[in-house]
Write a protein that holds these residues in place. Structure first.
Motif, PDB file in Angstrom:
ATOM      1  N   ASP A   1      17.950   8.624  -6.274  1.00 30.14           N
ATOM      2  CA  ASP A   1      19.107   8.939  -5.445  1.00 30.14           C
ATOM      3  C   ASP A   1      19.462  10.397  -5.701  1.00 30.14           C
ATOM      4  OD1 ASP A   1      21.886   9.375  -4.760  1.00 30.14           O
ATOM      5  OD2 ASP A   1      22.050   7.197  -4.535  1.00 30.14           O
ATOM      6  N   CYS A   2      19.573  11.193  -4.653  1.00 35.04           N
ATOM      7  CA  CYS A   2      19.854  12.629  -4.806  1.00 35.04           C
ATOM      8  C   CYS A   2      21.240  12.893  -5.388  1.00 35.04           C
ATOM      9  CB  CYS A   2      19.743  13.338  -3.457  1.00 35.04           C
ATOM     10  SG  CYS A   2      18.054  13.529  -2.888  1.00 35.04           S
ATOM     11  N   SER A   3      22.192  11.989  -5.153  1.00 38.46           N
ATOM     12  CA  SER A   3      23.566  12.205  -5.627  1.00 38.46           C
ATOM     13  C   SER A   3      23.771  11.781  -7.073  1.00 38.46           C
ATOM     14  CB  SER A   3      24.551  11.420  -4.754  1.00 38.46           C
ATOM     15  OG  SER A   3      24.454  11.842  -3.425  1.00 38.46           O
ATOM     16  N   THR A   4      23.212  10.637  -7.441  1.00 36.22           N
ATOM     17  CA  THR A   4      23.482  10.077  -8.765  1.00 36.22           C
ATOM     18  C   THR A   4      22.308  10.233  -9.735  1.00 36.22           C
ATOM     19  OG1 THR A   4      22.635   7.894  -8.153  1.00 36.22           O
ATOM     20  CG2 THR A   4      24.982   8.315  -7.733  1.00 36.22           C
ATOM     21  N   GLY A   5      21.117  10.446  -9.214  1.00 38.56           N
ATOM     22  CA  GLY A   5      19.933  10.503 -10.063  1.00 38.56           C
ATOM     23  C   GLY A   5      19.446   9.123 -10.461  1.00 38.56           C
ATOM     24  N   LYS A   6      20.061   8.107  -9.910  1.00 38.13           N
ATOM     25  CA  LYS A   6      19.701   6.716 -10.227  1.00 38.13           C
ATOM     26  C   LYS A   6      18.310   6.400  -9.665  1.00 38.13           C
ATOM     27  CE  LYS A   6      20.991   2.089  -8.958  1.00 38.13           C
ATOM     28  NZ  LYS A   6      21.347   1.514  -7.678  1.00 38.13           N
ATOM     29  N   LEU A   7      17.539   5.650 -10.440  1.00 39.26           N
ATOM     30  CA  LEU A   7      16.213   5.231 -10.006  1.00 39.26           C
ATOM     31  C   LEU A   7      16.346   4.257  -8.840  1.00 39.26           C
ATOM     32  CD1 LEU A   7      13.101   5.041 -10.431  1.00 39.26           C
ATOM     33  CD2 LEU A   7      13.561   3.137 -11.986  1.00 39.26           C
ATOM     34  N   LEU A   8      15.726   4.607  -7.725  1.00 35.82           N
ATOM     35  CA  LEU A   8      15.712   3.718  -6.569  1.00 35.82           C
ATOM     36  C   LEU A   8      14.433   2.887  -6.527  1.00 35.82           C
ATOM     37  CD1 LEU A   8      17.070   6.180  -3.841  1.00 35.82           C
ATOM     38  CD2 LEU A   8      18.328   4.381  -5.030  1.00 35.82           C
TER      39      LEU A   8
ATOM     40  N   ILE B   1       7.123  17.220  -4.339  1.00 40.84           N
ATOM     41  CA  ILE B   1       8.486  16.704  -4.317  1.00 40.84           C
ATOM     42  C   ILE B   1       8.827  16.496  -2.849  1.00 40.84           C
ATOM     43  CG2 ILE B   1      10.895  17.156  -4.870  1.00 40.84           C
ATOM     44  CD1 ILE B   1       9.882  19.084  -7.067  1.00 40.84           C
ATOM     45  N   ASP B   2       9.156  15.265  -2.523  1.00 37.68           N
ATOM     46  CA  ASP B   2       9.435  14.890  -1.138  1.00 37.68           C
ATOM     47  C   ASP B   2      10.918  14.555  -1.020  1.00 37.68           C
ATOM     48  OD1 ASP B   2       9.350  13.929   1.453  1.00 37.68           O
ATOM     49  OD2 ASP B   2       8.163  12.151   0.975  1.00 37.68           O
ATOM     50  N   ILE B   3      11.692  15.457  -0.417  1.00 33.26           N
ATOM     51  CA  ILE B   3      13.134  15.229  -0.250  1.00 33.26           C
ATOM     52  C   ILE B   3      13.375  14.692   1.150  1.00 33.26           C
ATOM     53  CG2 ILE B   3      15.414  16.301  -0.209  1.00 33.26           C
ATOM     54  CD1 ILE B   3      14.324  18.389  -2.182  1.00 33.26           C
ATOM     55  N   ARG B   4      14.070  13.564   1.222  1.00 38.59           N
ATOM     56  CA  ARG B   4      14.406  12.944   2.504  1.00 38.59           C
ATOM     57  C   ARG B   4      15.914  13.075   2.731  1.00 38.59           C
ATOM     58  NH1 ARG B   4      10.162   9.176   3.906  1.00 38.59           N
ATOM     59  NH2 ARG B   4       8.306  10.269   3.200  1.00 38.59           N
ATOM     60  N   PRO B   5      16.332  14.156   3.392  1.00 36.72           N
ATOM     61  CA  PRO B   5      17.768  14.386   3.603  1.00 36.72           C
ATOM     62  C   PRO B   5      18.456  13.238   4.343  1.00 36.72           C
ATOM     63  CG  PRO B   5      16.523  16.342   4.199  1.00 36.72           C
ATOM     64  CD  PRO B   5      15.529  15.252   3.943  1.00 36.72           C
ATOM     65  N   SER B   6      17.774  12.652   5.309  1.00 33.73           N
ATOM     66  CA  SER B   6      18.400  11.575   6.090  1.00 33.73           C
ATOM     67  C   SER B   6      18.599  10.300   5.275  1.00 33.73           C
ATOM     68  CB  SER B   6      17.557  11.259   7.323  1.00 33.73           C
ATOM     69  OG  SER B   6      16.291  10.770   6.935  1.00 33.73           O
ATOM     70  N   LYS B   7      17.943  10.215   4.133  1.00 37.76           N
ATOM     71  CA  LYS B   7      18.083   9.031   3.265  1.00 37.76           C
ATOM     72  C   LYS B   7      18.782   9.352   1.959  1.00 37.76           C
ATOM     73  CE  LYS B   7      14.366   6.425   5.214  1.00 37.76           C
ATOM     74  NZ  LYS B   7      14.124   5.020   5.141  1.00 37.76           N
ATOM     75  N   GLY B   8      19.031  10.637   1.690  1.00 40.19           N
ATOM     76  CA  GLY B   8      19.667  11.010   0.427  1.00 40.19           C
ATOM     77  C   GLY B   8      18.800  10.657  -0.773  1.00 40.19           C
ATOM     78  N   MET B   9      17.508  10.783  -0.591  1.00 43.95           N
ATOM     79  CA  MET B   9      16.545  10.359  -1.601  1.00 43.95           C
ATOM     80  C   MET B   9      15.526  11.457  -1.844  1.00 43.95           C
ATOM     81  SD  MET B   9      13.126   9.185  -1.790  1.00 43.95           S
ATOM     82  CE  MET B   9      12.677   8.522  -0.226  1.00 43.95           C
TER      83      MET B   9
ATOM     84  N   LEU C   1       0.824  -1.211   0.000  1.00 48.43           N
ATOM     85  CA  LEU C   1       0.000   0.000   0.000  1.00 48.43           C
ATOM     86  C   LEU C   1       0.858   1.262   0.000  1.00 48.43           C
ATOM     87  CD1 LEU C   1      -2.790  -0.971   2.563  1.00 48.43           C
ATOM     88  CD2 LEU C   1      -2.922  -0.969   0.081  1.00 48.43           C
ATOM     89  N   LEU C   2       1.954   1.225   0.728  1.00 50.95           N
ATOM     90  CA  LEU C   2       2.852   2.368   0.828  1.00 50.95           C
ATOM     91  C   LEU C   2       4.274   1.853   0.670  1.00 50.95           C
ATOM     92  CD1 LEU C   2       3.040   5.438   1.521  1.00 50.95           C
ATOM     93  CD2 LEU C   2       3.417   4.733   3.882  1.00 50.95           C
ATOM     94  N   ALA C   3       4.925   2.270  -0.414  1.00 53.90           N
ATOM     95  CA  ALA C   3       6.279   1.790  -0.689  1.00 53.90           C
ATOM     96  C   ALA C   3       7.256   2.312   0.359  1.00 53.90           C
ATOM     97  CB  ALA C   3       6.725   2.245  -2.073  1.00 53.90           C
ATOM     98  N   ASP C   4       8.228   1.493   0.691  1.00 59.36           N
ATOM     99  CA  ASP C   4       9.278   1.914   1.610  1.00 59.36           C
ATOM    100  C   ASP C   4      10.143   2.963   0.942  1.00 59.36           C
ATOM    101  OD1 ASP C   4       8.419   0.032   3.499  1.00 59.36           O
ATOM    102  OD2 ASP C   4       9.690  -1.533   2.640  1.00 59.36           O
ATOM    103  N   SER C   5      10.613   3.915   1.730  1.00 58.96           N
ATOM    104  CA  SER C   5      11.532   4.933   1.212  1.00 58.96           C
ATOM    105  C   SER C   5      12.919   4.314   1.113  1.00 58.96           C
ATOM    106  CB  SER C   5      11.575   6.147   2.144  1.00 58.96           C
ATOM    107  OG  SER C   5      10.331   6.786   2.163  1.00 58.96           O
ATOM    108  N   GLN C   6      13.481   4.372  -0.089  1.00 59.23           N
ATOM    109  CA  GLN C   6      14.797   3.786  -0.340  1.00 59.23           C
ATOM    110  C   GLN C   6      15.892   4.739   0.138  1.00 59.23           C
ATOM    111  OE1 GLN C   6      14.815   0.582  -1.652  1.00 59.23           O
ATOM    112  NE2 GLN C   6      12.612   0.847  -1.346  1.00 59.23           N
ATOM    113  N   LYS C   7      17.120   4.238   0.182  1.00 61.00           N
ATOM    114  CA  LYS C   7      18.256   5.044   0.623  1.00 61.00           C
ATOM    115  C   LYS C   7      19.167   5.358  -0.547  1.00 61.00           C
ATOM    116  CE  LYS C   7      20.498   5.047   4.914  1.00 61.00           C
ATOM    117  NZ  LYS C   7      20.224   5.386   6.142  1.00 61.00           N
ATOM    118  N   GLY C   8      19.604   6.629  -0.596  1.00 57.74           N
ATOM    119  CA  GLY C   8      20.544   7.051  -1.624  1.00 57.74           C
ATOM    120  C   GLY C   8      21.988   6.852  -1.169  1.00 57.74           C
TER     121      GLY C   8
END
Length: 185
Positions: free
Chosen positions: A114-121, A91-99, A47-54
């Motif tokens: 991923d905030c650093s690489t732009g890679k799809l998480l 736009i939901d920025i999660r600084p503690s996850k880098g996502m 129902l609610l996807a987990d927030s991934q880590k960057g």
């Protein structure tokens, strides 16, 4: 005095039955969707996807929001074969996850990057948002493209007032027989 209470109780019963019968389906939807919303964080990502880590939580290492937005649009377009550019709801920025998560208004979809690489998480279908819109009536505003949330406001007002009336009449339906019994003794 006891006849007055009996008469009033019958009146409460009529109101209670009329409202409960007329709005049964809506109360069922509210209860079912409310139950699902209560469990959304415990649905193992359904129902609610987990927030991934960057890669990095340091904002100095991150790409610009504009760059990330362009990447999100490309991923959205590639995944949905959409011709038109989607609308970003938030736009939901999660600084503690880098996502960063781009939530789109169309089709209840979101992209986690991923905030650093732009890679799809993670590319996700936002089922919890759909259920929430069912729960509060927003789905009708979206369907009819209304401004100001008139359906949501009307729906929540009718359901809230009805539930309040059912609670009050239900109390008197429970309490009045006790009062009558006490008066007879």
């Amino acid at each position: 005095m006891s006849r007055k209470i009996v008469k009033r109780t019958r009146w409460y019963r009529k109101i209670h039955r009329w409202i409960a019968s007329g709005l049964f389906v809506f109360f069922f939807f509210i209860a079912a969707t409310g139950l699902l919303l209560g469990w959304k964080k415990n649905s193992n990502g359904y129902l609610l996807a987990d927030s991934q880590k960057g890669v990095s939580t340091n904002p100095k290492d991150w790409l610009t929001v504009d760059s990330l937005r362009s990447i999100a649009f490309k991923i959205y377009g590639d995944s949905t074969q959409a011709v038109n550019k989607p609308t970003v709801e938030r736009i939901d920025i999660r600084p503690s996850k880098g996502m960063v998560k781009f939530v789109f208004s169309e089709k209840y979809l979101a992209v986690q990057l991923d905030c650093s690489t732009g890679k799809l998480l993670h590319f996700e279908r936002r089922r919890a948002d759909f259920i929430e819109h069912l729960h509060d009536g927003t789905i009708l505003d979206n369907l009819f493209k209304t401004n100001g949330g008139i359906f949501k406001l009307s729906y929540t007002t009718i359901m809230g007032v009805s539930l309040l009336i059912l609670t009050i009449t239900g109390f008197w339906l429970w309490y009045n027989p006790k009062r009558i019994k006490q008066k007879k003794q």
